[in-house]
Design a protein around this motif. Structure first.
Motif, short mmCIF file in Angstrom:
data_model
loop_
_atom_site.label_atom_id
_atom_site.label_comp_id
_atom_site.label_asym_id
_atom_site.label_seq_id
_atom_site.Cartn_x
_atom_site.Cartn_y
_atom_site.Cartn_z
N ALA A 1 2.81 11.72 -7.60
CA ALA A 1 3.25 10.64 -6.71
C ALA A 1 2.46 10.67 -5.41
CB ALA A 1 4.75 10.77 -6.43
N CYS A 2 2.17 11.89 -4.90
CA CYS A 2 1.37 12.00 -3.68
C CYS A 2 -0.04 11.46 -3.90
CB CYS A 2 1.31 13.46 -3.24
SG CYS A 2 2.89 14.15 -2.68
N LEU A 3 -0.61 11.73 -5.07
CA LEU A 3 -1.93 11.21 -5.39
C LEU A 3 -1.91 9.69 -5.49
CD1 LEU A 3 -4.84 11.94 -6.03
CD2 LEU A 3 -4.20 12.22 -8.43
N VAL A 4 -0.87 9.14 -6.10
CA VAL A 4 -0.72 7.69 -6.19
C VAL A 4 -0.57 7.09 -4.79
CG1 VAL A 4 0.79 5.83 -7.00
CG2 VAL A 4 0.26 7.76 -8.51
N LEU A 5 0.21 7.75 -3.94
CA LEU A 5 0.39 7.29 -2.56
C LEU A 5 -0.94 7.23 -1.83
CD1 LEU A 5 2.20 6.72 0.01
CD2 LEU A 5 2.16 9.20 0.36
N LEU A 6 -1.72 8.31 -1.91
CA LEU A 6 -3.01 8.35 -1.20
C LEU A 6 -3.95 7.28 -1.72
CD1 LEU A 6 -4.87 9.69 0.85
CD2 LEU A 6 -5.54 11.32 -0.93
N ALA A 7 -4.00 7.11 -3.05
CA ALA A 7 -4.88 6.09 -3.62
C ALA A 7 -4.46 4.69 -3.20
CB ALA A 7 -4.87 6.20 -5.15
N GLY A 8 -3.16 4.42 -3.20
CA GLY A 8 -2.66 3.11 -2.81
C GLY A 8 -2.95 2.79 -1.36
N VAL A 9 -2.69 3.75 -0.47
CA VAL A 9 -2.90 3.54 0.96
C VAL A 9 -4.39 3.44 1.27
CG1 VAL A 9 -2.66 4.63 3.23
CG2 VAL A 9 -0.72 4.59 1.66
N PHE B 1 6.86 4.65 -0.37
CA PHE B 1 6.51 4.77 1.04
C PHE B 1 5.14 4.17 1.33
CE2 PHE B 1 6.30 7.20 5.11
CZ PHE B 1 7.53 6.80 5.58
N GLY B 2 4.28 4.07 0.30
CA GLY B 2 2.95 3.51 0.51
C GLY B 2 2.95 2.11 1.08
N PRO B 3 3.64 1.15 0.45
CA PRO B 3 3.65 -0.21 1.01
C PRO B 3 4.19 -0.27 2.44
CG PRO B 3 4.47 -0.23 -1.25
CD PRO B 3 4.31 1.20 -0.86
N PHE B 4 5.14 0.60 2.77
CA PHE B 4 5.68 0.57 4.13
C PHE B 4 4.69 1.17 5.13
CE2 PHE B 4 9.52 0.16 1.54
CZ PHE B 4 10.09 -0.94 2.15
N LEU B 5 3.86 2.12 4.70
CA LEU B 5 2.81 2.61 5.58
C LEU B 5 1.78 1.51 5.85
CD1 LEU B 5 2.08 6.23 4.24
CD2 LEU B 5 3.22 5.59 6.36
N ILE B 6 1.47 0.72 4.84
CA ILE B 6 0.53 -0.39 5.03
C ILE B 6 1.16 -1.48 5.90
CG2 ILE B 6 -0.70 -2.24 3.84
CD1 ILE B 6 -1.97 0.55 3.66
N LEU B 7 2.44 -1.72 5.74
CA LEU B 7 3.13 -2.67 6.61
C LEU B 7 3.06 -2.20 8.06
CD1 LEU B 7 4.90 -5.18 6.98
CD2 LEU B 7 6.90 -3.77 6.41
N LEU B 8 3.24 -0.89 8.27
CA LEU B 8 3.13 -0.32 9.61
C LEU B 8 1.70 -0.46 10.13
CD1 LEU B 8 4.49 1.27 11.92
CD2 LEU B 8 3.87 3.37 10.70
N ALA B 9 0.72 -0.20 9.25
CA ALA B 9 -0.68 -0.33 9.66
C ALA B 9 -1.00 -1.76 10.06
CB ALA B 9 -1.60 0.12 8.51
#
Length: 504
Positions: A218-226, A173-181
């Motif tokens: 996974a949540c920690l990875v998501l936050l770090a990635g975003v 979901f991280g890359p798609f949040l960045i795509l949305l951003a």
């Protein structure tokens, strides 16, 4: 005269190696020719003669085409590709080495083959697919995520499937949040707040379900990635080119990340996980605990030489295997009990002993070895074949071999971010940053766990540890980075992707 212009454009196109780009560059050159023609026609020159002069003014088509090809060509990352394949081969060899493990047979040994196929396909078509179908992909990602949450909330999937399903849906979901951003970047601070709020909601969701221990990494990875991607997007002036505005966005992002980070300790269970991570030695109850595994690994590392594997006597191996080395003086009820019996009388005696120990508060392991056949593999933590790849290298070959492996992993990420930094396309750069930080954070958590600091459930070490679907997901993210770098000079982000062109 028309043939002269056509011949000129054909000669230019023939020098362009990337075929899909030929028509785009040819059309740009044709527009320049028309501009020159109009200038000549305003001087009273006829259309045919103006066209001939305009074509001749353009210069040598071979030189022009060659220069354009130098600027607009597919880029390769050979060193990164070689290192990726070497690390993947190392992971495959490690899995093959431990194939005798019954648990290993049921895990992802064969996932390396489709994983490499995913890496190739994403490297080949990943980025062009994203920029051409961005709106559809954002909607699909959001829809699939909510369907997955509904299935878990309704308990419509099996217990073990829930953890895997959520882990990888959160990770992707991280890359798609960045795509949305990126699509909403003209709103600047509002966009950043929205993206971090969505991260916070996703991080909160595991608290509503069982097995949240698997989801938190996974949540920690998501936050770090975003967060990493947002900060570098601000640095690249993707949100704003104004210096004071960028400073405000930096502050807003860091404050938002800190606020979302508080959610990792928002419940008693999550605070316990933090304590287990930071102070495992103070939170051991039995040999089944991850905190015990952390202390065991640290102790074994102390006895491992710089060169050559660890050497332990059968007696020492038994002490480690039963947990006696730690619990003999602290709580003998937790020491493992020999569980191989041949007669019915021995079985009954064993069952009575176990019942007595458990009634007294003990939770011992069942030991299936003795001093005559105990090996290093018997004393390592459960899932060692996948969760402790770095430590196994050290225990088998010494600290120097482990240092070389860690250095190779560090070199891979250094090289990965060198290539990411070279990406000029704003969308390609943003998404690559997110994927890169996700992979890096997974590796950091994995390395910390290997050296005795495990946070919640183990993450996977991209390319090296198997992890079933994780190979496919991590290879997909890595493949996208390859693809973004590969097509950075030849793929043009469409206007519909950019939004407000005044902010581009």
């Amino acid at each position: 005269m028309a043939n002269e212009k056509k011949d000129f454009l054909n000669n230019v196109e023939e020098q362009i190696a990337w075929r899909p780009l030929r028509k785009t560059l040819s059309q740009e050159l044709e527009e320049h020719i028309f501009d020159r023609m109009e200038a000549y026609q305003t001087e009273g020159i006829s259309q045919e003669e103006a066209e001939a002069l305009a074509v001749r003014d353009m210069g040598d088509p071979i030189v022009i085409g060659t220069n354009l090809n130098e600027v607009h060509q597919i880029q390769k990352a050979p060193f990164l590709a070689i290192l990726t394949l070497l690390l993947s081969a190392l992971g495959l060899a490690g899995s093959a080495y431990m194939r005798w493990s019954p648990e290993q047979w049921s895990n992802g040994f064969f996932y390396y083959v489709p994983g490499l196929l995913v890496l190739f396909l994403m490297s080949w078509k990943g980025y062009p697919m994203i920029i051409r179908h961005s709106r559809w992909l954002i909607r699909m990602a959001g829809g699939l995520f909510f369907v997955e949450e509904f299935l878990i909330a309704r308990r419509l999937v099996l217990f073990w499937q829930m953890g895997y399903l959520r882990y990888f849906s959160i990770l992707l979901f991280g890359p798609f949040l960045i795509l949305l951003a990126y699509r909403m970047r003209r709103y600047r601070s509002k966009t950043i707040l929205m993206i971090l709020t969505l991260c916070g909601i996703i991080i909160c969701l595991p608290g509503f379900y069982f097995d949240s221990r698997r989801d938190l990494p996974a949540c920690l990875v998501l936050l770090a990635g975003v967060a990493g991607a947002l900060l570098l997007m601000i640095h690249r002036e993707i949100f704003s080119g104004n210096s004071s505005a960028r400073k405000r966005l930096y502050g807003l992002t860091l404050a938002g990340v800190a606020a979302v980070g508080v959610l990792f300790g928002a419940t008693r269970e999550r605070r316990e996980m933090i304590r287990w991570f930071l102070w495992p030695e103070d939170n051991i109850q039995s040999t089944w605990d991850d905190t015990y595994n952390s202390i065991l690994i640290r102790q074994l590392l102390r006895e491992t030489p710089l060169v050559g594997g660890i050497e332990l006597t059968p007696r020492e191996l038994m002490d480690y295997g039963t947990g006696a080395w730690y619990f003999a003086e602290r709580d003998p009820r937790q020491i493992g009990v020999y569980a191989i019996h041949k007669t019915e009388q021995e079985v009954q005696k064993f069952d009575a002993l176990i019942a007595e120990i458990r009634e007294a508060g003990g939770n011992p392991r069942y030991i299936h070895f003795d001093e005559s056949n105990v090996t290093l593999w018997d004393i390592l933590p459960q899932h060692y074949h996948n969760n402790y790849r770095i430590i196994i290298a050290i225990l088998l070959f010494g600290w120097l071999a482990g240092a070389v492996l860690v250095a190779a992993i560090g070199g891979f990420y250094w090289l990965l971010f060198v290539y990411i930094r070279k990406i000029r396309g704003k969308l390609a750069f943003s998404l690559s940053c997110c994927c890169g930080f996700c992979l890096l954070t997974e590796s950091i958590l994995y390395l910390l766990g290997n050296f005795g600091y495990q946070y919640a459930a183990f993450t996977n070490l991209p390319m090296i540890s198997e992890g079933r679907i994780s190979i496919l997901v991590n290879m997909a993210m890595l493949g996208f980075i390859f693809s973004a770098y590969r097509y950075d000079r030849v793929e043009v982000e469409p206007v519909s992707m950019i939004g407000d062109s005044r902010l581009s």
